[in-house]
Structure formats: C-alpha cells, structure tokens
Design a protein around this motif. Sequence first.
Motif, PDB file in Angstrom:
ATOM      1  N   MET A 101      60.964  65.189  44.943  1.00 14.08           N
ATOM      2  CA  MET A 101      60.928  66.324  45.861  1.00 14.08           C
ATOM      3  C   MET A 101      61.480  67.542  45.136  1.00 14.08           C
ATOM      4  O   MET A 101      62.660  67.568  44.751  1.00 14.08           O
ATOM      5  CB  MET A 101      61.752  66.064  47.114  1.00 14.08           C
ATOM      6  N   ILE A 102      60.625  68.522  44.890  1.00 11.50           N
ATOM      7  CA  ILE A 102      61.086  69.809  44.377  1.00 11.50           C
ATOM      8  C   ILE A 102      61.654  70.551  45.577  1.00 11.50           C
ATOM      9  O   ILE A 102      60.920  71.000  46.456  1.00 11.50           O
ATOM     10  CB  ILE A 102      59.945  70.591  43.713  1.00 11.50           C
ATOM     11  N   THR A 103      62.975  70.657  45.619  1.00 12.64           N
ATOM     12  CA  THR A 103      63.640  71.136  46.834  1.00 12.64           C
ATOM     13  C   THR A 103      64.018  72.601  46.795  1.00 12.64           C
ATOM     14  O   THR A 103      64.400  73.165  47.820  1.00 12.64           O
ATOM     15  CB  THR A 103      64.933  70.335  47.089  1.00 12.64           C
TER      16      THR A 103
ATOM     17  N   TYR B   5      70.912  69.772  57.941  1.00 13.57           N
ATOM     18  CA  TYR B   5      71.244  68.347  57.949  1.00 13.57           C
ATOM     19  C   TYR B   5      70.036  67.494  58.322  1.00 13.57           C
ATOM     20  O   TYR B   5      69.855  66.385  57.784  1.00 13.57           O
ATOM     21  CB  TYR B   5      72.422  68.083  58.890  1.00 13.57           C
ATOM     22  N   GLN B   6      69.182  67.972  59.188  1.00 12.62           N
ATOM     23  CA  GLN B   6      67.948  67.247  59.505  1.00 12.62           C
ATOM     24  C   GLN B   6      67.033  67.188  58.277  1.00 12.62           C
ATOM     25  O   GLN B   6      66.428  66.153  57.989  1.00 12.62           O
ATOM     26  CB  GLN B   6      67.236  67.929  60.675  1.00 12.62           C
ATOM     27  N   SER B   7      66.964  68.296  57.543  1.00 10.13           N
ATOM     28  CA  SER B   7      66.166  68.318  56.317  1.00 10.13           C
ATOM     29  C   SER B   7      66.744  67.357  55.279  1.00 10.13           C
ATOM     30  O   SER B   7      65.995  66.668  54.566  1.00 10.13           O
ATOM     31  CB  SER B   7      66.122  69.740  55.738  1.00 10.13           C
TER      32      SER B   7
ATOM     33  N   VAL C 118      64.755  64.335  53.337  1.00  8.47           N
ATOM     34  CA  VAL C 118      64.619  64.184  51.888  1.00  8.47           C
ATOM     35  C   VAL C 118      65.061  62.798  51.452  1.00  8.47           C
ATOM     36  O   VAL C 118      64.411  62.146  50.629  1.00  8.47           O
ATOM     37  CB  VAL C 118      65.420  65.263  51.138  1.00  8.47           C
ATOM     38  N   LYS C 119      66.178  62.310  51.990  1.00  5.78           N
ATOM     39  CA  LYS C 119      66.686  60.999  51.601  1.00  5.78           C
ATOM     40  C   LYS C 119      65.686  59.892  51.915  1.00  5.78           C
ATOM     41  O   LYS C 119      65.595  58.904  51.185  1.00  5.78           O
ATOM     42  CB  LYS C 119      68.022  60.732  52.295  1.00  5.78           C
ATOM     43  N   LYS C 120      64.932  60.062  52.986  1.00  2.07           N
ATOM     44  CA  LYS C 120      63.952  59.046  53.375  1.00  2.07           C
ATOM     45  C   LYS C 120      62.667  59.145  52.553  1.00  2.07           C
ATOM     46  O   LYS C 120      62.029  58.123  52.259  1.00  2.07           O
ATOM     47  CB  LYS C 120      63.616  59.195  54.860  1.00  2.07           C
ATOM     48  N   MET C 121      62.281  60.353  52.156  1.00  6.14           N
ATOM     49  CA  MET C 121      60.964  60.550  51.553  1.00  6.14           C
ATOM     50  C   MET C 121      60.964  60.488  50.038  1.00  6.14           C
ATOM     51  O   MET C 121      59.950  60.111  49.439  1.00  6.14           O
ATOM     52  CB  MET C 121      60.380  61.903  51.987  1.00  6.14           C
TER      53      MET C 121
ATOM     54  N   VAL D  36      58.313  70.374  47.869  1.00  4.58           N
ATOM     55  CA  VAL D  36      57.026  69.859  47.376  1.00  4.58           C
ATOM     56  C   VAL D  36      57.265  68.438  46.892  1.00  4.58           C
ATOM     57  O   VAL D  36      57.987  68.217  45.910  1.00  4.58           O
ATOM     58  CB  VAL D  36      56.465  70.732  46.244  1.00  4.58           C
ATOM     59  N   LEU D  37      56.678  67.471  47.596  1.00  5.94           N
ATOM     60  CA  LEU D  37      56.814  66.061  47.255  1.00  5.94           C
ATOM     61  C   LEU D  37      55.675  65.677  46.329  1.00  5.94           C
ATOM     62  O   LEU D  37      54.497  65.801  46.682  1.00  5.94           O
ATOM     63  CB  LEU D  37      56.791  65.211  48.519  1.00  5.94           C
TER      64      LEU D  37
END
Length: 249
Positions: free
Chosen positions: A189-191, A217-219, A223-226, A179-180
């Motif tokens: 980001m609540i991950t 790894y795609q996720s 996250v790092k971008k958003m 949840v961003l």
Amino acid sequence: MYTIKPIFHGVFENFEKTIFTYRTDAGMKITVPLVSYLVQGEGCTFIVDSGPPDPELAKTRGHRPVLQATYLQDELHRLGVKPSDIDFVVLTHMHWDHSYNLELFPGVPVYVQKRELEYAVNPVPCDAANYCFAVPDKDAAPSWFPALRRFCVIDGEELLRPGVRLVPLPGHTCGLQGVLVDTEEGKYMITSDAYPLYENYEKGCPAGICVNMLEWYQSHEKVKKMADFILPGHDMKVLDRKVYGVVNG
C-alpha cells in the motif's frame, strides 16, 4: 505483477518531528525526504504523486525550502523513464509537496478522490497554504491546476487496473487515497501521508496534520487488513531500496 521505485525530490531539513507524530517528539528536528513512486508492470507505467516544485518556484510561492532538490524529469530519466512513458498519475492528496509538475504529462489522466478535490478548492483558512491558496502572489494558480481538465474523479474504492486498487484513507486529509499494488513480495500500500513515517504505522500514531482523527484510525485498520507492506510519504528508510516488489530485490 508490478514493481515500485521511489522517486526522490529533495528534503526538508530541521523539520519539527511532531508535525508527523501527533502530540509527541515536540522540539525534535529531523531531515525528511519528499518522495513519489514509479510503478511499472503489466504493460503499464504510472506515478503516484508528482512532487514539489523546483526550488525557485517554491521560494516565490512561499513554500518551505526544498533542499537537495531534484527535477522530476531528471529523476524519471535516471530510472529509465521519459515523461511521455507515463500512462497516468495518481494523486494521493493535493497538498503542494505532492501535486506539482503535472504539466510534464500533457493529456495524461490524473486520478483524485472526489472528497479531496471538493476540499482542495475551498480549504479552511489554516489549511490554505497546504493547497497553495495562501501564497504571496494572490493570482497564482494552485499546484494541481494545470491538470484540472484531465482529472478523473473517483468516489471511493476502485480497481484501476488488475493488481492496482485505489483505496480511500481519509484522516490526514479529507480525501487521501492509498494505492494498493500487487507485487511478487505481496501487496504494497503506497500510503503517502496517511503514514508520513513507518513509525506512524508501527505505533498506530497519526500525523500531527490530521483533519479527522476518527477517520484516520478507521483508515489505519483498513490498511492493516489489506496490505502486507506499506510505503510512507516522508521516511528516509524508503530510500534504502531502489526497487520494491521484487523478491530479493
């Protein structure tokens, strides 16, 4: 803008750390909290994950003991919120320690990802306990079942409210979603268990429970971008602050 407050449910003691840090730290025992999040702002109040059951029910269901256990309604009261104040619930995923207590919010929408729901109703045998399908009482319903008719099933990324975005982060489970949330501090980001610990994010290390390593790894890259900041699912450091999203908070 929104604020985010951790909701403490209790702890797992003597927890094997390698369950949270893939192929590392075998034999290391740690104490980890069970955490949900209360999000407030823009005329809206909601929770991200609804936590584990009370200790007695956890015991009868054969779940790992939750120590220092609290009741969700008591924790909400401590934060100045009644269950009737909750506008909706987001389940990041449907593991038992994140998806009990939904009966506290009658009539309230519960947002889940389609992939997560499809898997949760028929998990593979080694994953059945996480979804409450391997408990002593074979007639017991899964933790999330009381709210099934209220599920709002999301398929992919979705803007839920201005400043609140659901973001698929598969890896730990098939349909985990983050949840961003827009705050004064930046985007949080609540991950949940995409990163059980801050360490998972900082080192780029998946959790030991990971159904799809490539998707994790795609996720992680997403996250790092958003996100400017993350809030993990089981890190004691989360409880160092009472509120996130407020500058100098």
